[in-house]
Design an enzyme around this catalytic site. Structure first.
Site, PDB file in Angstrom:
ATOM      1  CD  GLU A  45       5.363 -89.031 -59.743  1.00 16.94           C
ATOM      2  OE1 GLU A  45       5.216 -87.852 -59.412  1.00 16.94           O
ATOM      3  OE2 GLU A  45       5.331 -89.983 -58.917  1.00 16.94           O
ATOM      4  CE  LYS A 114       2.988 -86.186 -57.247  1.00 17.08           C
ATOM      5  NZ  LYS A 114       4.292 -86.858 -57.118  1.00 17.08           N
ATOM      6  CB  CYS A 171       2.687 -90.461 -56.944  1.00 14.68           C
ATOM      7  SG  CYS A 171       3.598 -91.216 -55.574  1.00 14.68           S
TER       8      CYS A 171
END
Length: 186
Positions: A45, A114, A171
């Site tokens: 990431e 995200k 994540c």
């Protein structure tokens, strides 16, 4: 492709805003994944800029350089087989997103932002980023002269993936009660 797919997780040496070194170490590991016969290779990431860049993520020079390095990496990987998934900060109009870019065949196939941004202890993502949930389904942006899909509603299939379909979540998105992958599987 039928049966199993080799998926590689690659952790390059990453320097905060050391774009040339981050690009080169990412490319070297992408090449190794290609030699190993991987169908997909995953990178960290925000790996092109470094996750720990913190308030530098708001600097327009950093954002422009991140995008430039993404284009360089895509072009350098033109002949590599694996679908590469790399992380970077991406400005879209006035919004900044933490995205995963999917690269293959010299192109950026799509960008997945995200959704769930952690905001506790050392994590201050809401300070810098907007949630990908704000991106309307079916969105595209102009990237390197061509329309590129942007959103959390994307699934990818490309050479040499064959029957393999790839969905992406970043994540924290995995750690919520109903992660984006639940919708992707459906």
């Amino acid at each position: 492709m039928r049966g199993f797919a080799r998926i590689s997780a690659a952790v390059p040496r990453c320097g905060v805003t050391d774009f040339a070194a981050n690009r080169d170490s990412t490319l070297a590991l992408w090449q190794q994944a290609d030699l190993a016969g991987s169908a997909v290779v995953l990178f960290p990431e925000l790996g092109l800029s470094a996750y720990s860049a913190r308030d530098l993520l708001l600097d327009h020079h950093l954002l422009e350089r991140s995008l430039q390095v993404l284009g360089e990496l895509a072009a350098a990987g033109r002949q590599l087989g694996p679908l590469a998934i790399v992380g970077l900060p991406l400005r879209v109009d006035s919004a900044l997103y933490n995205v995963a870019a999917l690269l293959q065949g010299g192109r950026v196939l799509g960008l997945v932002p995200k959704i769930h941004l952690p905001n506790q202890r050392e994590f201050e993502e809401r300070r810098w980023f907007r949630s990908g949930s704000e991106v309307p389904a079916g969105s595209t942006i102009e990237l390197f002269g061509e329309p590129t899909p942007l959103g959390t509603d994307l699934l990818f299939r490309g050479d040499p993936l064959g029957d393999l379909i790839v969905g992406v979540e970043l994540c924290e998105d995995f750690w919520v009660p109903i992660p984006p992958s639940a919708e992707q599987v459906l």
